[in-house]
Design a protein around this motif. Structure first.
Motif, PDB file in Angstrom:
ATOM      1  N   THR A 109      31.882  40.726  47.026  1.00 60.79           N
ATOM      2  CA  THR A 109      31.069  39.570  46.642  1.00 60.79           C
ATOM      3  C   THR A 109      29.701  39.672  47.307  1.00 60.79           C
ATOM      4  OG1 THR A 109      32.964  38.073  46.371  1.00 60.79           O
ATOM      5  CG2 THR A 109      30.871  37.055  46.884  1.00 60.79           C
ATOM      6  N   ASP A 110      28.637  39.332  46.576  1.00 57.60           N
ATOM      7  CA  ASP A 110      27.314  39.254  47.205  1.00 57.60           C
ATOM      8  C   ASP A 110      27.273  38.005  48.077  1.00 57.60           C
ATOM      9  OD1 ASP A 110      26.373  41.540  46.021  1.00 57.60           O
ATOM     10  OD2 ASP A 110      25.356  40.510  44.384  1.00 57.60           O
ATOM     11  N   TYR A 147      34.558  30.607  36.393  1.00 57.97           N
ATOM     12  CA  TYR A 147      34.572  32.075  36.429  1.00 57.97           C
ATOM     13  C   TYR A 147      35.327  32.638  35.228  1.00 57.97           C
ATOM     14  CZ  TYR A 147      35.391  36.811  38.222  1.00 57.97           C
ATOM     15  OH  TYR A 147      35.445  38.187  38.364  1.00 57.97           O
ATOM     16  N   GLY A 207      35.539  37.772  45.473  1.00 56.43           N
ATOM     17  CA  GLY A 207      35.418  38.380  44.159  1.00 56.43           C
ATOM     18  C   GLY A 207      34.491  37.615  43.238  1.00 56.43           C
ATOM     19  N   CYS A 208      34.137  36.369  43.616  1.00 55.14           N
ATOM     20  CA  CYS A 208      33.142  35.610  42.851  1.00 55.14           C
ATOM     21  C   CYS A 208      31.817  36.375  42.881  1.00 55.14           C
ATOM     22  CB  CYS A 208      32.975  34.227  43.469  1.00 55.14           C
ATOM     23  SG  CYS A 208      32.002  33.082  42.461  1.00 55.14           S
ATOM     24  N   ASP A 209      30.968  36.175  41.886  1.00 57.24           N
ATOM     25  CA  ASP A 209      29.704  36.924  41.811  1.00 57.24           C
ATOM     26  C   ASP A 209      28.937  36.842  43.119  1.00 57.24           C
ATOM     27  OD1 ASP A 209      30.346  37.320  39.128  1.00 57.24           O
ATOM     28  OD2 ASP A 209      29.175  35.586  38.470  1.00 57.24           O
ATOM     29  N   LYS A 210      28.729  35.607  43.598  1.00 60.34           N
ATOM     30  CA  LYS A 210      28.030  35.374  44.855  1.00 60.34           C
ATOM     31  C   LYS A 210      28.657  34.169  45.555  1.00 60.34           C
ATOM     32  CE  LYS A 210      23.369  36.922  43.362  1.00 60.34           C
ATOM     33  NZ  LYS A 210      23.016  37.905  44.390  1.00 60.34           N
ATOM     34  N   LYS A 237      40.876  40.356  47.230  1.00 61.97           N
ATOM     35  CA  LYS A 237      40.051  39.922  46.103  1.00 61.97           C
ATOM     36  C   LYS A 237      40.853  38.972  45.228  1.00 61.97           C
ATOM     37  CE  LYS A 237      36.859  41.748  42.627  1.00 61.97           C
ATOM     38  NZ  LYS A 237      36.277  42.969  42.047  1.00 61.97           N
TER      39      LYS A 237
END
Length: 319
Positions: free
Chosen positions: A11-12, A209, A237-240, A260
């Motif tokens: 994740t970012d 999501y 695991g979410c985008d950010k 994740k």
């Protein structure tokens, strides 16, 4: 390897602070700011220089006193962003005055001014996200700004109607507020404290999501406003994910495995996109969610009050 570094592999990770020293300490990819975060840091020696610069920017200009306050405020938040961009490699989110949350035209005007201030300092608009409240008017402002290659971060997002409208309007990024959703359900005694398997804020993000991935929407999901580490790890695991310094430190000091939890199970599958949500349908669906109505209104009021405090602080330093 600590949990923070493990999380960064899937994740970012973004830091949610206006404190420059903390940003230097944690070296995130991106950073977010708002008037509340800036207010918390104003008394540090570092801020004195950028406050003086913001006042100097307007003090001798031929404009009304009200315009001087507005422009000094914009210059201050841009100055904070400029300092942050010296440290991070990615993007900084800079918030529009929350009092404009129901005014599309004025939101666009202020966003353009903020971007021009960044560009005057040789910062490309590609490194800045304009933060807008996810009202209908804010989403329309983001659509207009997208045509000018100005990317937006739609914040104070609490309802699925807001998430749908943002995706269909091709908003660059949304910030659903996990912790504030949790707070509402806890206050209403609809959940017990410190739940993990059925945290309503976490479930809200997971719903968005899966909807975005199923229909191949490109809008980035950035979970925000966390109350504890369990909420963060439940969204690995979410985008950010944008995380406060306190929770950054907690993650950094733990070495348990991070698994994740969010995976795109719809990759390479084609699903027909749902019908476009109209303004009337947006308002009706959002209104049906009592939590979302209350928390959006509360958030706008809070950010507006902090914007006013920020302006009063600048006024006190004008002379």
């Amino acid at each position: 390897m600590n949990q923070l570094n493990m999380l960064k592999k899937m994740t970012d990770v973004v830091i949610d602070t206006g404190d420059i020293e903390l940003i230097k300490k944690y070296c995130p990819q991106d950073a977010t700011t708002n008037p509340s975060l800036i207010l918390n840091s104003l008394n540090s020696p570092f801020y004195k220089r950028i406050i003086n610069n913001a006042i100097k920017h307007v003090i001798n200009k031929n404009m009304s006193y009200e315009d001087k306050i507005i422009n000094a405020s914009d210059k201050l938040i841009v100055n904070v962003g400029l300092e942050i961009l010296k440290i991070i490699k990615g993007k900084v989110s800079t918030e529009i005055d929350a009092r404009l949350s129901f005014n599309t035209d004025m939101s666009v005007k202020r966003a353009r001014n903020i971007i021009s201030l960044y560009e005057d300092s040789n910062i490309s608009r590609s490194r800045v996200l304009i933060k807008l409240a996810a009202t209908w008017e804010g989403i329309q402002a983001a659509k207009i700004l997208r045509e000018e290659k100005i990317k937006c971060n739609l914040t104070l997002l609490f309802s699925f109607a807001q998430a749908k409208a943002c995706a269909q309007s091709k908003v660059f990024l949304i910030s659903p507020f996990v912790g504030r959703v949790y707070d509402w359900y806890l206050y209403k005694k609809l959940i017990k404290k410190d739940i993990s398997y059925s945290d309503p804020g976490v479930l809200f993000i997971k719903k968005i999501y899966n909807f975005y991935k199923k229909h191949n929407y490109k809008t980035i999901i950035m979970g925000a406003s966390f109350r504890n580490v369990n909420q963060i790890l439940s969204l690995a695991g979410c985008d950010k994910l944008t995380i406060s310094p306190v929770l950054f430190e907690e993650l950094k000091n733990k070495n348990f495995e991070v698994i994740k939890k969010l995976k795109n199970k719809y990759k390479n599958k084609n699903h027909k996109k749902p019908s476009f949500i109209s303004e009337s349908m947006f308002r009706y669906e959002h209104n049906e969610d009592a939590m979302a109505v209350e928390k959006l209104s509360e958030g706008i009021r809070q950010f507006s009050m902090d914007q006013i405090k920020l302006e009063k602080f600048l006024i006190s330093n004008f002379n």
